[in-house]
Enzyme design. Sequence first.
Site, PDB file in Angstrom:
ATOM      1  N   SER A  50       0.837  -1.200  -0.044  1.00 42.50           N
ATOM      2  CA  SER A  50       0.059   0.036  -0.130  1.00 42.50           C
ATOM      3  C   SER A  50       0.978   1.423  -0.097  1.00 42.50           C
ATOM      4  O   SER A  50       2.175   1.028   0.001  1.00 42.50           O
ATOM      5  CB  SER A  50      -0.766   0.123   0.989  1.00 42.50           C
ATOM      6  OG  SER A  50      -0.245   0.105   2.260  1.00 42.50           O
ATOM      7  N   ASP A  82      -1.026  -1.818  -3.964  1.00 41.31           N
ATOM      8  CA  ASP A  82      -2.658  -2.103  -3.417  1.00 41.31           C
ATOM      9  C   ASP A  82      -3.331  -0.573  -3.219  1.00 41.31           C
ATOM     10  O   ASP A  82      -2.446   0.244  -2.719  1.00 41.31           O
ATOM     11  CB  ASP A  82      -2.356  -2.795  -1.900  1.00 41.31           C
ATOM     12  CG  ASP A  82      -3.943  -2.982  -1.420  1.00 41.31           C
ATOM     13  OD1 ASP A  82      -4.931  -3.378  -2.090  1.00 41.31           O
ATOM     14  OD2 ASP A  82      -3.838  -2.918  -0.129  1.00 41.31           O
ATOM     15  N   HIS A  83      -4.289  -0.212  -3.780  1.00 40.87           N
ATOM     16  CA  HIS A  83      -4.895   1.154  -3.625  1.00 40.87           C
ATOM     17  C   HIS A  83      -4.171   2.264  -4.257  1.00 40.87           C
ATOM     18  O   HIS A  83      -4.143   3.082  -3.393  1.00 40.87           O
ATOM     19  CB  HIS A  83      -5.477   1.382  -2.260  1.00 40.87           C
ATOM     20  CG  HIS A  83      -6.582   0.215  -1.848  1.00 40.87           C
ATOM     21  ND1 HIS A  83      -7.748   0.353  -2.178  1.00 40.87           N
ATOM     22  CD2 HIS A  83      -6.463  -0.816  -1.137  1.00 40.87           C
ATOM     23  CE1 HIS A  83      -8.462  -0.575  -1.756  1.00 40.87           C
ATOM     24  NE2 HIS A  83      -7.628  -1.347  -0.939  1.00 40.87           N
ATOM     25  N   HIS A 180     -12.653  -3.353   4.569  1.00 42.53           N
ATOM     26  CA  HIS A 180     -11.543  -3.108   5.167  1.00 42.53           C
ATOM     27  C   HIS A 180     -11.562  -3.292   6.628  1.00 42.53           C
ATOM     28  O   HIS A 180     -12.488  -2.437   7.619  1.00 42.53           O
ATOM     29  CB  HIS A 180     -10.814  -1.808   4.704  1.00 42.53           C
ATOM     30  CG  HIS A 180     -10.619  -2.049   3.351  1.00 42.53           C
ATOM     31  ND1 HIS A 180     -11.082  -1.166   2.215  1.00 42.53           N
ATOM     32  CD2 HIS A 180      -9.793  -2.991   2.574  1.00 42.53           C
ATOM     33  CE1 HIS A 180     -10.616  -1.539   1.016  1.00 42.53           C
ATOM     34  NE2 HIS A 180      -9.763  -2.358   1.119  1.00 42.53           N
ATOM     35  N   GLY A 214     -10.896  -6.621   1.504  1.00 41.74           N
ATOM     36  CA  GLY A 214     -11.627  -6.336   2.963  1.00 41.74           C
ATOM     37  C   GLY A 214     -11.955  -7.935   3.085  1.00 41.74           C
ATOM     38  O   GLY A 214     -12.983  -8.134   3.530  1.00 41.74           O
ATOM     39  N   ALA A 215     -11.067  -9.031   2.672  1.00 39.68           N
ATOM     40  CA  ALA A 215     -11.485 -10.135   2.744  1.00 39.68           C
ATOM     41  C   ALA A 215     -10.824 -10.910   4.020  1.00 39.68           C
ATOM     42  O   ALA A 215     -10.844 -12.487   3.804  1.00 39.68           O
ATOM     43  CB  ALA A 215     -11.336 -10.833   1.571  1.00 39.68           C
ATOM     44  N   ILE A 257      -5.758 -10.065   1.720  1.00 39.12           N
ATOM     45  CA  ILE A 257      -5.776 -10.110   3.351  1.00 39.12           C
ATOM     46  C   ILE A 257      -4.813  -9.296   3.759  1.00 39.12           C
ATOM     47  O   ILE A 257      -3.494  -9.462   3.358  1.00 39.12           O
ATOM     48  CB  ILE A 257      -5.481 -11.794   3.545  1.00 39.12           C
ATOM     49  CG1 ILE A 257      -6.722 -12.662   3.155  1.00 39.12           C
ATOM     50  CG2 ILE A 257      -5.387 -12.030   4.863  1.00 39.12           C
ATOM     51  CD1 ILE A 257      -6.326 -13.782   2.607  1.00 39.12           C
ATOM     52  N   ASP A 258      -5.157  -8.575   4.774  1.00 37.42           N
ATOM     53  CA  ASP A 258      -4.160  -7.856   5.399  1.00 37.42           C
ATOM     54  C   ASP A 258      -4.467  -7.606   6.995  1.00 37.42           C
ATOM     55  O   ASP A 258      -3.617  -8.250   7.955  1.00 37.42           O
ATOM     56  CB  ASP A 258      -4.197  -6.162   4.956  1.00 37.42           C
ATOM     57  CG  ASP A 258      -2.957  -5.468   5.659  1.00 37.42           C
ATOM     58  OD1 ASP A 258      -2.165  -6.040   6.354  1.00 37.42           O
ATOM     59  OD2 ASP A 258      -3.006  -4.241   5.449  1.00 37.42           O
ATOM     60  N   SER A 259      -5.794  -7.653   7.348  1.00 38.21           N
ATOM     61  CA  SER A 259      -6.000  -7.435   8.788  1.00 38.21           C
ATOM     62  C   SER A 259      -5.633  -8.887   9.696  1.00 38.21           C
ATOM     63  O   SER A 259      -5.389  -8.898  10.665  1.00 38.21           O
ATOM     64  CB  SER A 259      -7.484  -7.308   9.003  1.00 38.21           C
ATOM     65  OG  SER A 259      -7.699  -5.912   8.553  1.00 38.21           O
TER      66      SER A 259
END
Length: 311
Positions: A50, A82-83, A180, A214-215, A257-259
Amino acid sequence: MPLVTTTEMFKKAYEGGYAIGAFNVNNMEIIQGITEAGKELNAPLILQVSSGARKYANHTYLVKLVEAALIETDLPIALHLDHGDTFELCKSCIDGGFSSVMIDGSHHDYEGNVALTKQVVEYAHAHGVVVEAELGRLAGIEDAVNVSAENASYTDPAQVQDFVERTGCDSLAIAIGTSHGAFKFKPGQKPQLRFDILTEVEKRLPGFPIVLHGASSVIPEYVKMVNENGGQMPDAIGIPEEMLREAARMAVCKINIDSDIRLAMTGTIRKYFNDNPSHFDPRQYLAPARTAVKGMVAHKIKTVLGCEGKA
Ligand code: G3H
Ligand code: 13P
Ligand code: ZN
C-alpha cells in the site's frame, strides 16, 4: 524465477475454481512468513504494497525483500501496488519494478474513474504491467482512506462491461459487502455477502478475473489472543471462510488479506511479552510472529483459497 504478472495466475485460477491470496507486506518478517508458507504448499502468491507500506518501509527495501523471496522460493510471485489513488503513484511503482498495480478510482464519479483508470492502463500496458481497477466502494478504514458505511456502495453490475471495455483493465475489484479492517459486521449482525451481484457480474464478464478486497476472516483465535494478553479490541467480526471459498469457486481470482496478518502478529507478540516480560531482543518476539503469519497463510491457502500445489 523473475516476478510475474497476474495474467497466467488468474487464467488458471478462474478455470480451476480457486483464488490467489494477495497479502499485504510491510516488513521482512511478513514477507518471509507468507512466502515460506507459499513454498511449503507450492502456491502462487501476490505480495501487495500500500502507499502506507511504501512510506513505512521504503519502496526499494520492499522490492529488494521481495526479490530475495523470489530467490529463496522460486515461486510465481506478483508484486502489486494496493490502492494506488493517483496516476503518479502507479507510474512510480511501474517504473520501480512492480509487475501489477491497482488504480483505485472509486473515490471519483464514474466518468472520472474511467478516465483515470484508462490513463494508468495505457502507461502500465506499455511497460508490461497489469492493472486492477475498482467499481463500487468498500466501507472501512485503511491508512489513507476512511470510508463510512453510508458512503460505501455496492457495485452496479449494469456498469461493469462498459467500464472494463472502456478502460482495458485486467481485473476488477467489486463491492459485495466485504470491508476493510477488523470490524466488518456489527455485533449480532449476520455476515452476508451479495452473491447475487457477483453472479450478475460473472454473467456480464465471462472469464474475467474479479477481486475481493476487505476479505480477512478476522480469525477469532487471534482476536482472543490479543485480548487475553492486555489488548482491548471490541467485538471484531470478519468474512466467514466458507463464503470466501464459495467466491473463489466463482469468478473471484484474487482475495486480499491484511487484517488477519496484523492480528496474527499482534496476538503472538502480545502473548510473547506476557509470557516473557523480561525479554527485549526483537528476534525473540519477531520469530514467533513470523511463524504465526506463516501458519495463518498456510491455513488460507489450504482452506480458503484452494491454491495449494498450483504454483
Ligand atoms: O486495504 C488496505 C490495506 O489493508 C492496507 O492498509 O493502507 O494501512 O497499509 P494500509
Ligand atoms: P482486510 O482489511 O480485510 O484484510 O482487507 C485488506 C485489503 O483489502 C487490502 O487491499
Ligand atoms: Zn483493499
